[in-house]
Design a protein around this motif. Structure first.
Motif, PDB file in Angstrom:
ATOM      1  N   VAL A   6       0.688  -1.316  -0.250  1.00 51.88           N
ATOM      2  CA  VAL A   6       0.016   0.409  -0.501  1.00 51.88           C
ATOM      3  C   VAL A   6       0.554   1.459   0.090  1.00 51.88           C
ATOM      4  N   ASP A   7       2.216   1.298  -0.006  1.00 53.62           N
ATOM      5  CA  ASP A   7       3.025   2.205   0.557  1.00 53.62           C
ATOM      6  C   ASP A   7       2.790   3.466  -1.558  1.00 53.62           C
ATOM      7  N   GLN A   8       2.328   4.761  -0.934  1.00 55.22           N
ATOM      8  CA  GLN A   8       2.278   5.155  -2.215  1.00 55.22           C
ATOM      9  C   GLN A   8       3.010   5.823  -2.866  1.00 55.22           C
ATOM     10  N   ASP A   9       4.436   5.590  -2.948  1.00 56.35           N
ATOM     11  CA  ASP A   9       5.757   5.850  -3.027  1.00 56.35           C
ATOM     12  C   ASP A   9       5.983   4.826  -3.614  1.00 56.35           C
ATOM     13  N   THR A  10       6.086   3.562  -3.660  1.00 54.25           N
ATOM     14  CA  THR A  10       6.409   2.383  -4.313  1.00 54.25           C
ATOM     15  C   THR A  10       5.457   2.696  -5.834  1.00 54.25           C
ATOM     16  N   TYR A  11       4.257   2.979  -5.674  1.00 57.83           N
ATOM     17  CA  TYR A  11       3.184   3.255  -7.234  1.00 57.83           C
ATOM     18  C   TYR A  11       3.766   4.508  -8.073  1.00 57.83           C
ATOM     19  N   SER A 161     -12.458  14.884 -11.450  1.00 58.72           N
ATOM     20  CA  SER A 161     -11.931  13.848 -11.298  1.00 58.72           C
ATOM     21  C   SER A 161     -10.441  13.089 -10.861  1.00 58.72           C
ATOM     22  N   ASN A 162      -9.459  14.209 -11.204  1.00 56.43           N
ATOM     23  CA  ASN A 162      -8.276  13.927 -10.778  1.00 56.43           C
ATOM     24  C   ASN A 162      -8.312  14.384  -9.485  1.00 56.43           C
ATOM     25  N   ARG A 163      -9.004  15.557  -9.299  1.00 51.60           N
ATOM     26  CA  ARG A 163      -8.820  15.938  -7.178  1.00 51.60           C
ATOM     27  C   ARG A 163      -9.840  15.040  -6.339  1.00 51.60           C
ATOM     28  N   MET A 164     -10.373  13.896  -7.006  1.00 51.38           N
ATOM     29  CA  MET A 164     -11.133  13.160  -6.480  1.00 51.38           C
ATOM     30  C   MET A 164     -10.300  11.877  -5.575  1.00 51.38           C
ATOM     31  N   ILE A 165      -9.630  11.380  -7.027  1.00 49.73           N
ATOM     32  CA  ILE A 165      -8.876   9.716  -7.286  1.00 49.73           C
ATOM     33  C   ILE A 165      -7.420  10.565  -6.917  1.00 49.73           C
ATOM     34  N   GLY A 166      -6.794  11.768  -6.967  1.00 50.61           N
ATOM     35  CA  GLY A 166      -5.927  12.156  -7.093  1.00 50.61           C
ATOM     36  C   GLY A 166      -5.224  12.741  -5.527  1.00 50.61           C
ATOM     37  N   SER A 167      -6.153  12.162  -4.446  1.00 52.08           N
ATOM     38  CA  SER A 167      -6.201  13.168  -3.318  1.00 52.08           C
ATOM     39  C   SER A 167      -4.197  12.975  -2.706  1.00 52.08           C
ATOM     40  N   GLN A 168      -3.246  11.325  -2.900  1.00 49.63           N
ATOM     41  CA  GLN A 168      -2.785  11.631  -3.085  1.00 49.63           C
ATOM     42  C   GLN A 168      -1.342  12.208  -3.296  1.00 49.63           C
ATOM     43  N   ASP A 169      -1.686  12.710  -4.539  1.00 54.22           N
ATOM     44  CA  ASP A 169      -0.620  13.055  -5.333  1.00 54.22           C
ATOM     45  C   ASP A 169      -0.683  14.618  -5.361  1.00 54.22           C
ATOM     46  N   SER A 170      -0.085  14.945  -5.185  1.00 55.74           N
ATOM     47  CA  SER A 170       0.675  16.761  -5.069  1.00 55.74           C
ATOM     48  C   SER A 170      -0.005  17.337  -6.087  1.00 55.74           C
ATOM     49  N   ASP A 171       0.422  16.912  -7.697  1.00 56.95           N
ATOM     50  CA  ASP A 171       0.375  17.067  -8.732  1.00 56.95           C
ATOM     51  C   ASP A 171      -1.945  17.523  -8.789  1.00 56.95           C
ATOM     52  N   TYR A 172      -2.489  17.568  -7.980  1.00 55.19           N
ATOM     53  CA  TYR A 172      -3.880  17.024  -8.396  1.00 55.19           C
ATOM     54  C   TYR A 172      -4.243  17.698  -6.197  1.00 55.19           C
ATOM     55  N   ALA A 173      -4.543  17.106  -5.843  1.00 52.56           N
ATOM     56  CA  ALA A 173      -5.397  17.524  -4.590  1.00 52.56           C
ATOM     57  C   ALA A 173      -4.016  17.484  -3.914  1.00 52.56           C
ATOM     58  N   ALA A 174      -3.994  19.061  -2.488  1.00 53.97           N
ATOM     59  CA  ALA A 174      -2.967  18.419  -1.483  1.00 53.97           C
ATOM     60  C   ALA A 174      -3.998  18.011   0.150  1.00 53.97           C
ATOM     61  N   THR A 175      -5.087  17.805  -0.172  1.00 51.66           N
ATOM     62  CA  THR A 175      -5.739  17.337   0.711  1.00 51.66           C
ATOM     63  C   THR A 175      -7.018  16.464   0.404  1.00 51.66           C
ATOM     64  N   GLY A 373      10.232  11.889 -23.855  1.00 57.59           N
ATOM     65  CA  GLY A 373      10.354  11.387 -21.921  1.00 57.59           C
ATOM     66  C   GLY A 373      10.127  10.387 -20.964  1.00 57.59           C
ATOM     67  N   GLU A 374      10.904  10.250 -19.881  1.00 54.49           N
ATOM     68  CA  GLU A 374      10.074   9.816 -19.062  1.00 54.49           C
ATOM     69  C   GLU A 374       8.512   9.784 -18.006  1.00 54.49           C
ATOM     70  N   ALA A 375       7.896   8.562 -18.465  1.00 56.84           N
ATOM     71  CA  ALA A 375       6.771   8.222 -17.884  1.00 56.84           C
ATOM     72  C   ALA A 375       6.494   8.876 -16.328  1.00 56.84           C
ATOM     73  N   ARG A 376       5.867   9.766 -16.048  1.00 55.98           N
ATOM     74  CA  ARG A 376       5.475   9.930 -14.550  1.00 55.98           C
ATOM     75  C   ARG A 376       4.259   9.058 -14.219  1.00 55.98           C
ATOM     76  N   ARG A 377       4.276   8.854 -13.044  1.00 56.31           N
ATOM     77  CA  ARG A 377       3.244   7.691 -12.260  1.00 56.31           C
ATOM     78  C   ARG A 377       2.719   8.390 -11.348  1.00 56.31           C
ATOM     79  N   LEU A 378       0.767   7.839 -11.645  1.00 56.07           N
ATOM     80  CA  LEU A 378       0.357   8.447 -10.060  1.00 56.07           C
ATOM     81  C   LEU A 378       0.306   7.840  -8.901  1.00 56.07           C
ATOM     82  N   ARG A 379       0.674   9.130  -7.935  1.00 59.20           N
ATOM     83  CA  ARG A 379       1.186   8.068  -6.580  1.00 59.20           C
ATOM     84  C   ARG A 379      -0.467   7.682  -5.734  1.00 59.20           C
ATOM     85  N   SER A 380      -0.860   6.861  -6.097  1.00 56.39           N
ATOM     86  CA  SER A 380      -2.588   5.944  -5.566  1.00 56.39           C
ATOM     87  C   SER A 380      -1.527   4.060  -5.686  1.00 56.39           C
TER      88      SER A 380
END
Length: 394
Positions: A6-11, A161-175, A373-380
């Motif tokens: 479940v470690d978000q950073d791993t994903y 959608s980004n804000r709901m799914i990406g709540s653990q990713d600083s690019d999309y939602a802080a909280t 360029g390098e693919a950037r993954r979602l922190r989720s």
């Protein structure tokens, strides 16, 4: 082996931890995983399917279907969403919504989806981000079509959608609160859409869902709002990330891209292999309804049980050469749309149609497309997502 699924950073750095998942399938297929609370990690295909097909044993409603714990006061509202229901409530709701997602209704969209793909591909030139220019707009255009909403609304849907799914990713939602705020905005949007269709019915899914079925049943206001929320997230995120993850897989396996370019009709089997390989939804949660045995482990009533589709889809007991990406794989009994049962993905026909048409058109029109360029993954740990994938059109 150290196990942390479940470690978000791993994903964020490498996607699903397939080395850990492979070890678990062999040594501990139903694994007691530390957490708050501890949970059972289910990694083998056979067990994931069993959990998926037995809602009476593994409930989506008792503590909901998403991994994170939810406060008691939020449970009642969340249980109005199909995702968080068990039969018979789920059966009633799904039968109402099914009217807009029959294979016939979806197949009728093929030419429209082909036109959308052509329009998107016409605009590509030089170096672009495949996610924002192709993978994300495609399902959003289709959702706007399904809802009868103006295409100009796609940017709002994308942001919510980004804000709901990406709540653990600083690019999309802080909280997580920002994610909840986005959900409330979708509710308001759905309410407004429903009011317009009641006043001026049209030939779209919204009008169809607001009308009574043959038994006089209809969706109430909360049910309709939550359906739109589910469509905006599930209909967007899964197809978007299957498309971007599939493009990345084809770049990482150039022999498979060459096969597709040589025979674009292989896009039909490629779509299924992309869903298997990417597994856009990594996991779902269930709650055990009674004391029972699963995979040799004694599961207690109310234990948290988490099924990992990204693991089941690489199970070598089901898929020969499971770690090989093969766009011609047939048969391909993947469970990227769920393991069957009540919650099998309502939009699976639509998602496969979008992916088939997109990759067929890409192979025909841009055979020399390449990653620059390098693919950037979602922190989720929930959605196996790609945020950015730079490509060059030649």
């Amino acid at each position: 082996m150290h196990i942390d699924l479940v470690d978000q950073d791993t994903y964020a750095t490498g996607g699903p931890p397939h080395d850990q998942l492979a070890w678990l399938r062999t040594h501990s297929p139903v694994h007691r995983h530390p957490g708050e609370p501890d949970f059972w990690a289910v990694t083998r295909y056979e067990d994931v399917v069993h959990v998926s097909r037995h809602s009476e044993l593994f409930s989506s409603a008792r503590r909901l279907a998403l991994f994170d714990e939810v406060a008691e006061e939020q449970l009642a509202l969340q249980r109005l969403m199909m995702l968080n229901q068990d039969p018979p409530e789920h059966t009633r709701r799904r039968s109402l919504v099914n009217r807009g997602f029959t294979p016939r209704a979806i197949n009728a969209l093929e030419q429209h989806i082909r036109d959308i793909c052509d329009d998107l591909l016409d605009k590509l030139s030089g170096e672009v981000d495949f996610v924002t220019e192709v993978a994300a707009p495609l399902p959003l255009y289709v959702i706007c079509e399904l809802l009868g909403a103006p295409v100009s609304d796609r940017d709002k849907l994308f942001t919510w959608s980004n804000r709901m799914i990406g709540s653990q990713d600083s690019d999309y939602a802080a909280t997580p609160e920002e994610g909840s705020g986005a959900a409330m905005e979708v509710y308001a949007y759905a309410n407004e859409l429903a009011a317009k269709r009641r006043a001026n019915p049209r030939n779209d899914i919204v009008t169809k869902l607001l009308q009574p079925d043959e038994n006089g049943e209809t969706l109430d206001e909360n049910e309709f709002d939550l359906f739109v929320l589910l469509l905006v997230v599930a209909g967007n995120e899964t197809t978007r990330n299957a498309a971007s993850g599939g493009m990345l897989a084809l770049f990482e396996h150039p022999d498979q891209w060459d096969r597709l370019v040589a025979d674009p009709a292989k896009a039909a089997t490629a779509a299924d292999e992309i869903v298997r390989w990417v597994s856009p939804v990594n996991l779902f949660r269930r709650t055990s309804t009674r004391d029972q045995v699963l995979g040799g482990q004694e599961i207690k009533a109310n234990d948290k049980v988490v099924v990992f589709y990204s693991s089941a889809n690489r199970d070598p007991s089901v898929f020969p050469d499971a770690d090989v990406f093969d766009i011609g794989r047939n048969p391909n009994p993947h469970i990227g749309f769920g393991g069957g049962g009540a919650h099998f993905c309502l939009g699976n026909h639509l998602a496969k149609l979008e992916l088939r048409v997109l990759f067929e058109q890409l192979a025909r029109r841009y055979p020399r497309l390449h990653q620059t360029g390098e693919a950037r993954r979602l922190r989720s740990n929930f959605i196996n997502g790609i945020k950015e994938l730079p490509v060059t059109i030649t």
